[in-house]
Design a protein around this motif. Sequence first.
Motif, short mmCIF file in Angstrom:
data_model
loop_
_atom_site.label_atom_id
_atom_site.label_comp_id
_atom_site.label_asym_id
_atom_site.label_seq_id
_atom_site.Cartn_x
_atom_site.Cartn_y
_atom_site.Cartn_z
N GLU A 93 -4.14 -3.53 -2.12
CA GLU A 93 -4.66 -4.57 -3.04
C GLU A 93 -6.31 -4.33 -2.85
OE1 GLU A 93 -4.41 -8.57 -2.54
OE2 GLU A 93 -5.78 -9.11 -3.88
N GLU A 94 -6.89 -4.06 -1.33
CA GLU A 94 -8.00 -3.97 -1.07
C GLU A 94 -8.88 -2.61 -1.23
OE1 GLU A 94 -7.58 -8.00 -0.65
OE2 GLU A 94 -9.27 -6.58 -0.92
N TYR A 109 7.90 8.65 3.02
CA TYR A 109 7.89 7.20 2.09
C TYR A 109 6.27 6.93 1.72
CZ TYR A 109 12.05 6.10 4.61
OH TYR A 109 13.32 6.69 5.16
N VAL A 110 6.34 6.22 0.66
CA VAL A 110 5.03 5.74 0.15
C VAL A 110 4.99 4.15 0.39
CG1 VAL A 110 4.26 7.69 -1.12
CG2 VAL A 110 5.31 5.63 -2.41
N ILE A 111 4.04 3.43 0.70
CA ILE A 111 4.07 2.07 0.89
C ILE A 111 2.85 1.43 -0.25
CG2 ILE A 111 2.60 2.10 3.12
CD1 ILE A 111 4.55 -0.37 3.80
N ALA A 112 3.38 0.45 -0.66
CA ALA A 112 2.25 -0.40 -1.21
C ALA A 112 1.91 -1.94 -0.66
CB ALA A 112 2.62 -0.74 -2.85
N LEU A 113 0.81 -2.14 -0.44
CA LEU A 113 0.70 -3.53 0.39
C LEU A 113 -0.45 -4.60 -0.29
CD1 LEU A 113 -0.67 -1.23 3.29
CD2 LEU A 113 1.49 -2.74 3.47
N ASP A 114 0.05 -5.73 -0.03
CA ASP A 114 -0.97 -6.90 -0.30
C ASP A 114 -1.21 -7.37 1.15
OD1 ASP A 114 -0.80 -9.97 -2.32
OD2 ASP A 114 -2.36 -9.18 -0.66
N PRO A 115 -2.28 -6.80 1.63
CA PRO A 115 -2.53 -7.18 3.22
C PRO A 115 -2.38 -8.52 3.59
CG PRO A 115 -4.19 -5.48 2.30
CD PRO A 115 -3.41 -5.93 1.32
N ILE A 131 2.51 -8.74 2.07
CA ILE A 131 3.65 -8.35 1.25
C ILE A 131 3.78 -6.83 1.22
CG2 ILE A 131 4.93 -8.24 -0.95
CD1 ILE A 131 2.88 -10.86 -1.78
N PHE A 132 5.02 -5.92 1.41
CA PHE A 132 4.96 -4.74 1.40
C PHE A 132 6.11 -3.98 0.54
CE2 PHE A 132 8.45 -4.05 4.24
CZ PHE A 132 8.62 -5.31 5.17
N SER A 133 5.94 -2.81 0.00
CA SER A 133 6.91 -2.22 -0.76
C SER A 133 6.84 -0.75 -0.72
CB SER A 133 6.66 -2.30 -2.34
OG SER A 133 7.26 -1.69 -3.16
N TYR A 267 2.51 -4.34 -5.56
CA TYR A 267 2.79 -5.00 -4.18
C TYR A 267 2.70 -6.41 -4.15
CZ TYR A 267 -2.41 -4.71 -5.53
OH TYR A 267 -3.52 -4.61 -6.30
N GLU A 268 3.11 -7.22 -5.26
CA GLU A 268 3.45 -8.50 -5.43
C GLU A 268 4.61 -8.96 -6.28
OE1 GLU A 268 -0.57 -9.79 -6.77
OE2 GLU A 268 -0.89 -10.88 -4.74
N ALA A 269 4.76 -8.52 -7.28
CA ALA A 269 5.78 -8.71 -8.46
C ALA A 269 7.11 -8.20 -7.83
CB ALA A 269 5.58 -8.61 -9.73
#
Length: 321
Positions: A93-94, A109-115, A131-133, A267-269
């Motif tokens: 997100e940042e 892997y790849v990872i999406a983050l809301d730190p 949050i992580f995906s 990274y949220e929904a």
Amino acid sequence: MARIGIDLNRFILEEERQFPQATGSLSLALMSIENATKIISSRIRKAGLSDILGKIGKVNVQGEEVQKLDQLSNNWLIEHLSDSGEFYALASEEVDDAIFPEKGKNGKYVIALDPLDGSSNIDVNVNVGTIFSIYRKYCDGVENFFQEGYKQVAAGYVVYGSSTMLMYTTKNGTHGFTLDPSVGSYLLSHPYLKMPSRGKIYSINEGYSQRWDEPLKKYIDNLKSKNYSARYIGSMVADVHRTLLKGGIFAYPGDKKNPQGKLRLLYEAAPMSLLIEQAGGRATDGVNEILSIKATSLHQRTPVFMGSKEDIDELMDYMRG
Ligand SMILES: O=P(O)(O)OC[C@H]1O[C@](O)(COP(=O)(O)O)[C@@H](O)[C@@H]1O
Ligand SMILES: [Mg+2]
Ligand SMILES: [Mg+2]
């Protein structure tokens, strides 16, 4: 059924033994997330004693003021995940664009983050989270992030509350682990979580109700007539965590001013939807199941309605008019 109190790493290794095709050596990837969140948890617990509260005077790609802990959490996570070598790419997100760590060239892997989720609550000591995906890498470049949510290989969050809890799924159920600071490990506390099929709580920011579409206004009025309680913390992680455990509905709708709402798909929904569905609930954007949506940009937003299946089913009856 795994034994209550088993360590997260042991749980993941046993899961890999049981479902090798599903996870495929996620254990190292998850350990790097676990270690970064332990640092965030320890820093948050004494944030008032160190100069890490407040804003850094920068606006992120979302157009939101960045809090010091947003930036610090982002840095700790990116450092640990990049160093693990497990991730070909990271999205945060940042950070405006995807990051391709030097050590991640062979990452699976790849990872999406809301730190740090719930930034408005950091300075007032209210629950926040991470949050992580995680998706499997299937090509070169940022395209790896543009997969439907049901293709996630793992999703989870950490909620920094009265205790620090990590909720996690690899599509073999949703499981909860509680950090025991005396041993420094996440220990299984909520195996195979199942949500109530209907709840008695609705969670939405009623301050924006003047901007809601008519069907949503009617639906919420209907819940009030059935004496549902209103609970809104203002941290998605905390509101969804309560919804997972107690049932009901969490919503961040689109409205006349922001048709796509505020929360981000990647990274949220999407990660929260996977956890909710694995616990027997349902997650939609008001028209489609959230897990069926294929992202086309890293920071795209989506309306969010998630929670107990019967509550969401009833909402959809109102949305269809
Ligand atoms: O204050 P609002 O508009 O109700 O928004 C609250 C929502 O914003 C968020 O804080 C957005 O997430 P970030 O804090 O990660 O930016 C969610 O956690 C929360 O559900
Ligand atoms: Mg957030
Ligand atoms: Mg955030």
